[in-house]
Write a protein that holds these residues in place. Sequence first.
Motif, PDB file in Angstrom:
ATOM      1  N   PRO A  95       2.733  21.270  -3.716  1.00 23.46           N
ATOM      2  CA  PRO A  95       3.110  20.069  -2.959  1.00 23.46           C
ATOM      3  C   PRO A  95       2.153  18.913  -3.198  1.00 23.46           C
ATOM      4  CG  PRO A  95       2.008  21.634  -1.517  1.00 23.46           C
ATOM      5  CD  PRO A  95       2.178  22.332  -2.849  1.00 23.46           C
ATOM      6  N   ILE A  96       2.673  17.706  -3.084  1.00 27.71           N
ATOM      7  CA  ILE A  96       1.871  16.481  -3.002  1.00 27.71           C
ATOM      8  C   ILE A  96       1.852  16.064  -1.542  1.00 27.71           C
ATOM      9  CG2 ILE A  96       1.707  14.051  -3.640  1.00 27.71           C
ATOM     10  CD1 ILE A  96       3.139  14.736  -6.241  1.00 27.71           C
ATOM     11  N   GLY A  97       0.676  16.045  -0.946  1.00 27.48           N
ATOM     12  CA  GLY A  97       0.570  15.789   0.478  1.00 27.48           C
ATOM     13  C   GLY A  97       0.733  17.074   1.261  1.00 27.48           C
ATOM     14  N   ASN A  98       0.604  16.943   2.549  1.00 32.55           N
ATOM     15  CA  ASN A  98       0.614  18.105   3.428  1.00 32.55           C
ATOM     16  C   ASN A  98       1.983  18.254   4.081  1.00 32.55           C
ATOM     17  OD1 ASN A  98      -0.159  20.248   5.050  1.00 32.55           O
ATOM     18  ND2 ASN A  98      -1.113  18.942   6.595  1.00 32.55           N
ATOM     19  N   TRP A  99       2.812  19.130   3.504  1.00 31.27           N
ATOM     20  CA  TRP A  99       4.112  19.403   4.112  1.00 31.27           C
ATOM     21  C   TRP A  99       4.527  20.833   3.832  1.00 31.27           C
ATOM     22  CZ3 TRP A  99       9.126  19.012   1.291  1.00 31.27           C
ATOM     23  CH2 TRP A  99       8.980  18.823  -0.079  1.00 31.27           C
ATOM     24  N   SER A 100       5.390  21.347   4.671  1.00 31.01           N
ATOM     25  CA  SER A 100       5.747  22.754   4.629  1.00 31.01           C
ATOM     26  C   SER A 100       6.875  23.021   3.649  1.00 31.01           C
ATOM     27  CB  SER A 100       6.173  23.227   6.023  1.00 31.01           C
ATOM     28  OG  SER A 100       6.679  24.551   5.980  1.00 31.01           O
ATOM     29  N   ALA A 101       6.762  24.154   2.945  1.00 34.04           N
ATOM     30  CA  ALA A 101       7.849  24.594   2.070  1.00 34.04           C
ATOM     31  C   ALA A 101       9.115  24.881   2.866  1.00 34.04           C
ATOM     32  CB  ALA A 101       7.413  25.835   1.293  1.00 34.04           C
ATOM     33  N   ARG A 102       8.960  25.077   4.162  1.00 36.33           N
ATOM     34  CA  ARG A 102      10.137  25.295   5.007  1.00 36.33           C
ATOM     35  C   ARG A 102      11.108  24.122   4.909  1.00 36.33           C
ATOM     36  NH1 ARG A 102      10.493  28.546   9.365  1.00 36.33           N
ATOM     37  NH2 ARG A 102       8.222  28.743   9.496  1.00 36.33           N
ATOM     38  N   PHE A 103      10.552  22.897   4.777  1.00 35.74           N
ATOM     39  CA  PHE A 103      11.402  21.714   4.681  1.00 35.74           C
ATOM     40  C   PHE A 103      11.801  21.399   3.246  1.00 35.74           C
ATOM     41  CE2 PHE A 103       9.101  20.897   8.696  1.00 35.74           C
ATOM     42  CZ  PHE A 103      10.206  20.847   9.530  1.00 35.74           C
ATOM     43  N   ALA A 104      11.248  22.128   2.291  1.00 39.49           N
ATOM     44  CA  ALA A 104      11.600  21.890   0.894  1.00 39.49           C
ATOM     45  C   ALA A 104      12.859  22.662   0.499  1.00 39.49           C
ATOM     46  CB  ALA A 104      10.435  22.291  -0.010  1.00 39.49           C
ATOM     47  N   GLU A 105      13.070  23.806   1.126  1.00 35.09           N
ATOM     48  CA  GLU A 105      14.210  24.641   0.754  1.00 35.09           C
ATOM     49  C   GLU A 105      15.519  23.872   0.905  1.00 35.09           C
ATOM     50  OE1 GLU A 105      14.199  28.252   2.932  1.00 35.09           O
ATOM     51  OE2 GLU A 105      12.269  28.935   2.130  1.00 35.09           O
ATOM     52  N   GLY A 106      16.306  23.874  -0.145  1.00 37.46           N
ATOM     53  CA  GLY A 106      17.608  23.219  -0.128  1.00 37.46           C
ATOM     54  C   GLY A 106      17.590  21.772  -0.566  1.00 37.46           C
ATOM     55  N   ALA A 107      16.410  21.205  -0.791  1.00 40.11           N
ATOM     56  CA  ALA A 107      16.325  19.790  -1.156  1.00 40.11           C
ATOM     57  C   ALA A 107      16.793  19.565  -2.587  1.00 40.11           C
ATOM     58  CB  ALA A 107      14.888  19.302  -1.006  1.00 40.11           C
ATOM     59  N   ARG A 108      17.473  18.471  -2.776  1.00 40.92           N
ATOM     60  CA  ARG A 108      17.788  18.009  -4.126  1.00 40.92           C
ATOM     61  C   ARG A 108      16.620  17.159  -4.622  1.00 40.92           C
ATOM     62  NH1 ARG A 108      20.936  19.698  -7.708  1.00 40.92           N
ATOM     63  NH2 ARG A 108      21.872  17.699  -8.281  1.00 40.92           N
ATOM     64  N   VAL A 127       8.398   9.413  15.449  1.00 42.24           N
ATOM     65  CA  VAL A 127       9.161  10.172  14.460  1.00 42.24           C
ATOM     66  C   VAL A 127       9.340  11.595  14.953  1.00 42.24           C
ATOM     67  CG1 VAL A 127       9.167  11.126  12.137  1.00 42.24           C
ATOM     68  CG2 VAL A 127       8.393   8.803  12.491  1.00 42.24           C
ATOM     69  N   ASP A 128      10.574  12.044  15.017  1.00 43.66           N
ATOM     70  CA  ASP A 128      10.840  13.446  15.311  1.00 43.66           C
ATOM     71  C   ASP A 128      10.861  14.230  14.002  1.00 43.66           C
ATOM     72  OD1 ASP A 128      11.880  15.361  17.581  1.00 43.66           O
ATOM     73  OD2 ASP A 128      13.129  15.758  15.829  1.00 43.66           O
ATOM     74  N   ALA A 129      10.183  15.382  13.969  1.00 39.44           N
ATOM     75  CA  ALA A 129      10.123  16.246  12.789  1.00 39.44           C
ATOM     76  C   ALA A 129       9.435  15.548  11.619  1.00 39.44           C
ATOM     77  CB  ALA A 129      11.512  16.735  12.379  1.00 39.44           C
ATOM     78  N   SER A 130       8.229  15.038  11.880  1.00 40.83           N
ATOM     79  CA  SER A 130       7.492  14.340  10.828  1.00 40.83           C
ATOM     80  C   SER A 130       7.231  15.256   9.640  1.00 40.83           C
ATOM     81  CB  SER A 130       6.159  13.815  11.376  1.00 40.83           C
ATOM     82  OG  SER A 130       5.353  14.869  11.847  1.00 40.83           O
ATOM     83  N   HIS A 131       7.273  14.670   8.458  1.00 37.04           N
ATOM     84  CA  HIS A 131       7.108  15.363   7.186  1.00 37.04           C
ATOM     85  C   HIS A 131       8.198  16.399   6.931  1.00 37.04           C
ATOM     86  CE1 HIS A 131       2.646  14.354   6.114  1.00 37.04           C
ATOM     87  NE2 HIS A 131       3.353  13.291   6.483  1.00 37.04           N
ATOM     88  N   GLY A 132       9.323  16.230   7.628  1.00 39.21           N
ATOM     89  CA  GLY A 132      10.493  17.058   7.380  1.00 39.21           C
ATOM     90  C   GLY A 132      11.706  16.149   7.251  1.00 39.21           C
ATOM     91  N   TYR A 133      12.819  16.538   7.898  1.00 34.65           N
ATOM     92  CA  TYR A 133      13.946  15.613   8.020  1.00 34.65           C
ATOM     93  C   TYR A 133      13.657  14.745   9.239  1.00 34.65           C
ATOM     94  CZ  TYR A 133      16.980  17.457   4.379  1.00 34.65           C
ATOM     95  OH  TYR A 133      17.520  17.794   3.177  1.00 34.65           O
ATOM     96  N   GLU A 134      13.097  13.587   8.992  1.00 35.33           N
ATOM     97  CA  GLU A 134      12.562  12.752  10.063  1.00 35.33           C
ATOM     98  C   GLU A 134      13.663  11.929  10.731  1.00 35.33           C
ATOM     99  OE1 GLU A 134       8.236  12.090   7.903  1.00 35.33           O
ATOM    100  OE2 GLU A 134       9.880  10.702   7.501  1.00 35.33           O
TER     101      GLU A 134
END
Length: 387
Positions: free
Chosen positions: A92-105, A319-326
Amino acid sequence: MRLSIDIDYLLGQLRTLLAIDSPTGFTDSIVRHTAREVERLGLEVELTRRGAIRARRPGLQRRPARAVVSHLDTLGAQVKSIRDSGRLDLVPIGNWSARFAEGARVTIYSERGNYRGTILPLKASGHTYNEEVDSAPVGWRHIEVRVDALTRSKEDTRHLGIEIGDMVAIDPVPEFMENGFIVSRHLDNKAGVALMLAALEAMQREKIETPVDSYWLFTIEEEVGVGAASVLVPEIAAMVAIDNGTTAPGQNSDEFGVTIAMADQTGPFDYHLTKKLVELCRTYEIRFQKDIFRFYRSDSASAIAAGHDVRTALATFGVDASHGYERIHAHALRSIAELVTAYLCSDVLIQRDAEETAGLEGFTRQPNREADQSLTAETEDPIGEVE
C-alpha cells in the motif's frame, strides 16, 4: 466577512479532481490541473521541484502572512511482486486496510502503458472455495491484482511491461447524491482542495482585499507524512490545514458544519489560531464542533516537524469510513469554505508575528484566572489575544 460560496463550482471541481488519479508519488497530472485552475482564477503559481503548489494572493501587507493548505495526493498501491500466476502482489501507499482494497477496480501505470485490473482476495470464487471465501484472512499478503490482459504467468505479465514498483491507482467510484451526501474514495483530501478553490473563487469574484498576504498551498505527499514540510516561506506566520475529520463512535466530528481539531497525535494545535477559528464560526453563525484525533496527523504536523515556526490549526469536514469508501456532505465543504474566507478577511491581532523573533512586548496571553461562573455560554471570553 463571510462570502457566498458557489457550491456548483465547488462540486464541479471535486468531480474533476476525483477523476484524476493521484496516489502519492504519481501526482503530476493533478498538479497540472490544480495549478492551471489557480492561474485561471488570477494568481501566479510557483511549483517546488517535485510539484507542491504555492500561490500568493497579495494583501495590504506582506507580513504576517496567512496560509491555507490541502493535499493533492491520495492513497494507492505499488506492484510488490509478480506471482507465478501472472497476478500482482501489492504494497500500500499510505496507511489503509486491505479490507477496503478487496473488489476495487484499479489502473496499473507501467512505462509501456496503462492496464486495468481488479483487486481480489486469493480465494475469490465461492463456487470453488465455498465457505473458505468468508474465513480467509484480511491483509495485503492475502490479495492480488487480476490484470485485464492476456497473462497466465509471471513471464506473460512481464512481457506486458508491468514491473515491480509500478503505480496502482484505485478507482474512486464517486456518487453525488441529491440530498448533498457524497460517497467516494479519495475524498481525503480532494474535497479539501475543491473547497479551497471555491473559497479562492469567491474572494476573486468579490475582489476582496485582505489585511495581509494569503498563501494557497497544495501539497503532494501528505499521505506518507511529508505534506507541507517544504512549501512554506518565511513570510507565513499562521497556517490553517484543511483535511478530513473522522466521524466514528467516540469522536465528536460531524458530516455537517466545520469540525475544528483541537489536537491530533502530535499534540494540541496553536491555542490562539484555533480560538480565532472558533470565534469566527460563532460570529458568522457557521455551524461547528470540536474534536481530538488520536491516530491522525495532517499537513500542519509535517510543517512543524520540518522546523517551520508557524501557528497551525486544522479545520475538517466530517468523513464516515475514512480511508475506505468515504462519505461526506456538501454542507461541511461549504461551511469550511466560508470559514476560510472569513479567516483571511479578518484583522490581524498578533502584530509581532510579522517578525520571526521579537521581544516580549506584544506577546500573547492565555486565560489564567478563575472562571466567572456568572457568565453564560454566549458571553464573549474577554481574555487572550488571537491571531
